[in-house]
Design a protein around this motif. Structure first.
Motif, PDB file in Angstrom:
ATOM      1  N   ASP A  34     -56.381  -0.047 -17.470  1.00  0.00           N
ATOM      2  CA  ASP A  34     -55.622  -1.083 -18.305  1.00  0.00           C
ATOM      3  C   ASP A  34     -54.621  -1.684 -16.915  1.00  0.00           C
ATOM      4  OD1 ASP A  34     -54.392  -2.730 -19.935  1.00  0.00           O
ATOM      5  OD2 ASP A  34     -53.440  -1.272 -21.144  1.00  0.00           O
ATOM      6  N   ASN A  38     -55.181  -5.915 -14.742  1.00  0.00           N
ATOM      7  CA  ASN A  38     -54.172  -6.650 -14.188  1.00  0.00           C
ATOM      8  C   ASN A  38     -54.560  -7.237 -13.171  1.00  0.00           C
ATOM      9  OD1 ASN A  38     -52.465  -6.493 -16.709  1.00  0.00           O
ATOM     10  ND2 ASN A  38     -51.290  -5.181 -15.595  1.00  0.00           N
ATOM     11  N   GLY A  95     -55.663  -9.291 -20.069  1.00  0.00           N
ATOM     12  CA  GLY A  95     -54.489  -8.872 -20.910  1.00  0.00           C
ATOM     13  C   GLY A  95     -54.476  -9.284 -22.268  1.00  0.00           C
ATOM     14  N   GLY A 100     -49.384  -3.771 -21.366  1.00  0.00           N
ATOM     15  CA  GLY A 100     -50.143  -2.427 -20.490  1.00  0.00           C
ATOM     16  C   GLY A 100     -49.551  -2.064 -19.388  1.00  0.00           C
ATOM     17  N   LYS A 325     -56.762  -0.966 -25.234  1.00  0.00           N
ATOM     18  CA  LYS A 325     -58.482  -1.681 -25.080  1.00  0.00           C
ATOM     19  C   LYS A 325     -59.465  -0.470 -25.199  1.00  0.00           C
ATOM     20  CE  LYS A 325     -56.261  -5.170 -22.027  1.00  0.00           C
ATOM     21  NZ  LYS A 325     -55.547  -4.927 -21.165  1.00  0.00           N
TER      22      LYS A 325
HETATM   23 MG   LIG Z   1     -52.556  -5.843 -18.490  1.00  0.00          MG
END
Ligand SMILES: [Mg+2]
Ligand SMILES: Nc1ncnc2c1ncn2[C@@H]1O[C@H](COP(=O)(O)OP(=O)(O)O)[C@@H](O)[C@H]1O
Length: 491
Positions: A34, A38, A95, A100, A325
């Motif tokens: 996660d 990003n 995202g 997250g 996710k």
């Molecule tokens: Mg994220």
């Protein structure tokens, strides 16, 4: 609001809510993925996973060379729920919930530091759960200098470094260091899997490199799509709410077509049967794998079947993508379509197995073993009409003949089918029949051939019958040579 009523602010208690945010259900691997999301979204070309497991206070870091953030953006990034899940997102954004970075980090550690650089300006902020617990306030610390932060010196001209310290969840147990190291290795494999499509070369796009403590990770393509024996099925496009969902089936190579090492690698620790099914990718990032979404059973015959589904990030609510996710469910209309295409999708894999199995027995004009199907039951038996058995029985008197039939009956009724099934399911390449030694093989070739000729078959017919049958088929050049010798010497 009810008329004449009132409102009251009931803010969450910082100290307790932030503790609860730790337990959404991440593991180290899903948490790391996660945070890596990003970095991918920020356009990183190189992402480094950094692990210090030796020192007194172990730490983990994720460093990228992406766009970085200015100070205002960093402050927003630290906010739990910085963006609404209802907001639209750029098509390349991985995202969704604006959570997250925080939830993934808190699930593994009590101290999250983010240091980021853009246009020569470096900004840093820290969530420390002990501070929040102590003050019962949503307090982010802004450190005066970051010289003591591990890996700070590795941050380039632009990019972001996320550091996890106070790893209470990872180092809480007795065997903590060993456990930590093992989990980091598993995380590396998970990353090679989840981000494989970003890590491999793709026309028109540069690939993203991901390293663990300097070791370059290698993408793992679960479809083995470049292997010549992998069969790609027809691509299916399902139009859905102005987008297109793409379904690409693959049948992986049969174990005879790959090396034992490859067979193991693509089967993974749980094996092929457990890894069959749909592989759902959101913006090319793997979300769930190895499931038929409850629409079919994972069966032994479909175990080579893996189906790639590609969805965009605009369908997250419909697919019920969760915060981690790590889970998703197809929307009802897509489900209907998937249900219709499952059978044809599974067919090639089924065929690979059943055709092989049937052919071994049915195309065989001289079977030693027979396979009979009666409604739902399948029986395996020995074929006493085989010239060798028949010839042998002819030499026996009535009572020996009966004794021989009893022995055969015993062998056939005690065939260890469960053990065979388990062994073949687990490691098919290791299961082999006992081989005949050279003398026995020669003996069997000669007596079978003679028996067939005596039974009135032409030499060509006798040869073709033997060629279709084991043990001759898999040793045909040798058998053929022996038969030619018999023909020459005996005419
Ligand atoms: Mg994220
Ligand atoms: N490595 C990074 N580089 C640049 N920006 C980042 C990075 N990590 C987080 N951010 C910023 O912080 C925001 C919040 O991240 P996150 O909590 O993971 O939620 P989401 O990814 O759902 O937006 C991101 O939308 C992004 O703007």
């Amino acid at each position: 609001m009810t008329r004449g009523g009132d409102t009251r602010v009931i803010a969450p208690r910082a100290a307790s809510l932030i503790e609860s945010m730790r337990s959404i259900g991440y593991s180290l691997r899903t948490a790391a993925a996660d945070v890596i999301d990003n970095s991918v979204t920020a356009g990183a070309r190189k992402i480094e996973l950094l692990a210090d497991t030796d020192s007194e206070l172990p730490a983990l870091g994720i460093l990228d060379d992406g766009a970085g953030m200015d100070e205002a953006e960093l402050m927003e990034a630290m906010r739990p729920g910085t963006r609404s899940p209802l907001d639209g997102r750029a098509t390349t954004d991985l995202g969704r919930f604006g959570l997250g970075l925080k939830t993934a980090s808190f699930s593994q550690c009590r101290r999250l530091t983010v240091v980021t650089r853009r246009n020569g300006t470096t900004s840093c902020a820290i969530w420390d759960l002990d501070t929040v617990a102590e003050r019962n306030e949503w307090l982010v610390e802004i450190p005066g200098d970051h010289a003591t932060l591990p890996w700070f010196e590795r941050l380039g001209s632009s990019g972001t470094l996320v550091v996890w310290q106070k790893l209470d969840r990872l180092t809480g147990t007795d065997d903590s260091r060993g456990n930590l190291v093992r989990q980091i290795d598993e995380t590396a494999s998970h990353v090679e899997f989840v981000f494989h499509r970003f890590m491999s070369e793709r026309s028109g796009q540069r690939r993203i490199r991901i390293l663990l403590n300097g070791r370059e990770l290698a993408p793992f393509d679960p479809f083995h799509s470049h292997h010549p024996a992998t069969q790609a099925g027809p691509l299916e496009k399902i139009p859905f709410r102005g987008t297109t969902i793409r379904i690409q089936p693959y049948t992986l190579p049969h174990h005879t077509k790959v090396s034992p090492a490859e067979w193991d690698r693509y089967g993974g620790p749980e094996g092929y049967a457990r890894n069959q099914g749909f592989y759902l990718y959101r913006n090319r990032r793997l979300i769930v794998h190895g499931t038929w979404f409850g629409m079919a059973r994972q069966s032994e015959v479909a175990k080579l079947c893996r189906v790639r589904i590609d969805i965009p990030n605009s369908l997250d609510a419909e697919w019920k993508i969760d915060v981690r996710k790590a889970s998703a469910q197809p929307p009802p209309r897509v489900r209907e379509r998937l249900r219709q295409i499952i059978d044809p999708i599974i067919a090639p894999s089924k065929r690979t197995y059943t055709v092989r199995g049937k052919r071994l027995i049915e195309d065989n004009e001289l079977p030693v073993w027979t396979r009979t199907q009666n409604k739902n039951e399948i029986f395996y038996g020995l074929n006493l009409e085989h010239p060798l058995f028949a010839g042998f029985m002819d030499t026996l008197d009535q009572s020996d003949k009966q004794e021989f039939r009893r022995l055969i009956g015993l062998i056939v009724s005690t065939l260890p089918i469960d053990a065979l099934f388990a062994d073949i399911g687990e490691k098919p390449e290791n299961v082999a029949g006992q081989t005949l030694d050279g003398d026995n093989f020669a003996e069997i070739v000669m007596s079978t051939y003679r028996a067939l000729r005596k039974g009135g078959f032409s030499s060509d017919k006798a040869m073709s019958m033997m060629q279709s049958a084991e043990p001759f088929r898999s040793n045909w050049p040798r058998a053929e040579e022996m038969i030619e010798t018999i023909e020459r010497t005996e005419g």
